[in-house]
Design a protein around this motif. Structure first.
Motif: not given
Length: 431
Positions: A72, A74-76, A196
């Motif tokens: 998965r 994650d672009y945070s 994401g």
């Protein structure tokens, strides 16, 4: 190890109209991915789901189980919001090409993981591969770096993104269960949630050239996917859009890239501009930027700047000539009249027959093949006017394409008043 469940028991339970709980679905998808549950058992389960449906909770569990089968993203850490679009596919649907750079020009990151075409619907990656040097395959690191620097990317999804879905999708295709809405919704949303993105706009098409021919079925699919996204914590909405008529004037690969560049230059067909701008506004609103002037970024060149940079970043030359066909055939009107019908499905099949699409996923596409339309429904036509031009590398393909187009269009008497159906039927949001 003693297994907590038996696949045959779960199949019987679903066959008889029961619901599967979270642990049962997690076990089933995990064991199917690993090979413990066989294709013949999962085929039986898919048919039970096709016949009996699934509850909202079951569909969410199925989606989550498919997400859990792989990685998965994650672009945070990007430092900017993310927003994406998914289309259920159509004829002449090149919207992703101008849409990604348009939204990215507003400092919203667009991680557009796209696919290839099969049958009468084209694939975004096939279109972009018309551009010399452009590459679809990127590592996660390269994709993140491009999003960080340029704000947008269109590339192939990695093999580790929802691998259970890839396996189940192939099985559905050969077992007559493709049309099951719980399976369609979980397939699409497992990939998009695993991708994401923080916001997602669904372009759910209906009509002759769409996967869902019926508006009510398309609405049901859209609502199911919006519910899935909402339950998973993604800001999501859907537009129901008309696919009875091809989008734009180009059907193919290289010619659709040309048309997309025209839109990015501030021109292009009105329907492509309308849908691109509508989806961009929705994507930006979900990402926290409502009421922006997306048309100004098309006219002002900001979207074109992003396009050129992202094409170059993936090895493409945005100024290179696109492939041109070896053979072309013009089709002209034999009488005066008003064009009142142009069946998207049949035009899509004709373009496929010319070489623009593939019958099997292993087949190559001919980037120069396709159809350029000169007229759309509502246009007044004189005898001898150009209707459309067929393109192929081999002139022997024209006969089959012309046969596909028989009955695919209708010319009414001169002066006939034509009222076009709306391009966007409605918007569906989380309740």
């Amino acid at each position: 190890m003693i297994e907590p469940f038996a696949a045959v028991d779960l199949i019987r339970h679903k066959r008889d109209g029961g619901s599967l709980d979270t642990e049962e679905i997690n076990w089933l998808i995990s064991r199917y991915t690993s090979g413990y549950v066989g294709d013949e058992q999962m085929a039986a389960m898919a048919m039970a789901i096709f016949l009996n449906g699934m509850t909202r909770h079951e569909i969410l569990d199925l989606t989550n189980a498919m997400i859990a089968s792989g990685e998965r993203l994650d672009y945070s850490n990007l430092g900017r919001p993310t927003s994406d679009k998914h289309s259920t596919g159509g004829v002449g649907d090149k919207i992703t090409l101008p849409l990604m750079p348009l939204v990215a020009s507003f400092e919203v990151a667009v991680p557009q993981l796209s696919g290839r075409g099969l049958g009468h619907t084209g694939g975004t990656l096939d279109k972009l591969e018309s551009i010399p040097g452009w590459r679809a395959e990127l590592t996660n690191e390269a994709m993140f770096a491009q999003l960080q620097e340029l704000g947008g990317v269109i590339c192939a999804a990695g093999a580790e993104l929802a691998p259970a879905d890839k396996k189940l999708y192939a099985l559905r295709d050969i077992t007559g269960t493709v049309e099951a809405i719980p399976l369609i919704a979980s397939s699409i949303m497992s990939k998009k949630i695993a991708e994401g993105t923080g916001a997602l706009v669904l372009d759910v098409k209906y009509g002759s050239g769409a996967f869902m021919k019926d508006l009510d079925r398309a609405r049901e699919l859209a609502r199911t996917m919006v519910e899935l996204g909402t339950d998973a914590g993604v800001n999501v909405s859907a537009l129901l859009t008309n696919m009875n008529v091809p989008l734009g004037l180009a059907i193919g690969n290289a010619n659709e890239v040309r048309e997309s560049v025209e839109v990015l230059a501030g021109g292009g067909p009105a329907d492509i501009v309308e849908l691109t701008c509508a989806l961009a506004r929705e994507m930006l609103a979900l990402a926290g930027q409502p009421d922006v002037d997306v048309e100004a970024h098309l006219k002002g060149g900001q979207a074109m700047d992003v396009w050129r940079k992202t094409i170059a970043a993936q090895g493409g030359d945005p100024d290179a000539p696109l492939p041109v066909p070896a053979e072309s055939l013009e089709v002209r009107a034999d009488r005066d009249g008003v064009l009142v019908a142009q069946d998207a499905y049949q035009f899509g099949v004709a373009a496929w027959r010319l070489g623009a699409g593939r019958a099997r996923k292993e087949d190559p596409v001919v980037h120069s093949a396709g159809i350029d339309l000169a007229v759309k429904p509502g246009d007044a036509i004189k005898a001898g006017d150009l209707l459309w031009t067929l393109h192929a590398e081999d002139a022997s393909r024209f006969a089959g394409a012309l046969a596909d187009l028989e009955g695919a269009w209708e010319l009414a008497e001169p002066g006939t008043v034509f009222t076009a159906e709306p391009l966007i039927a409605e918007k569906i949001t989380a309740e």
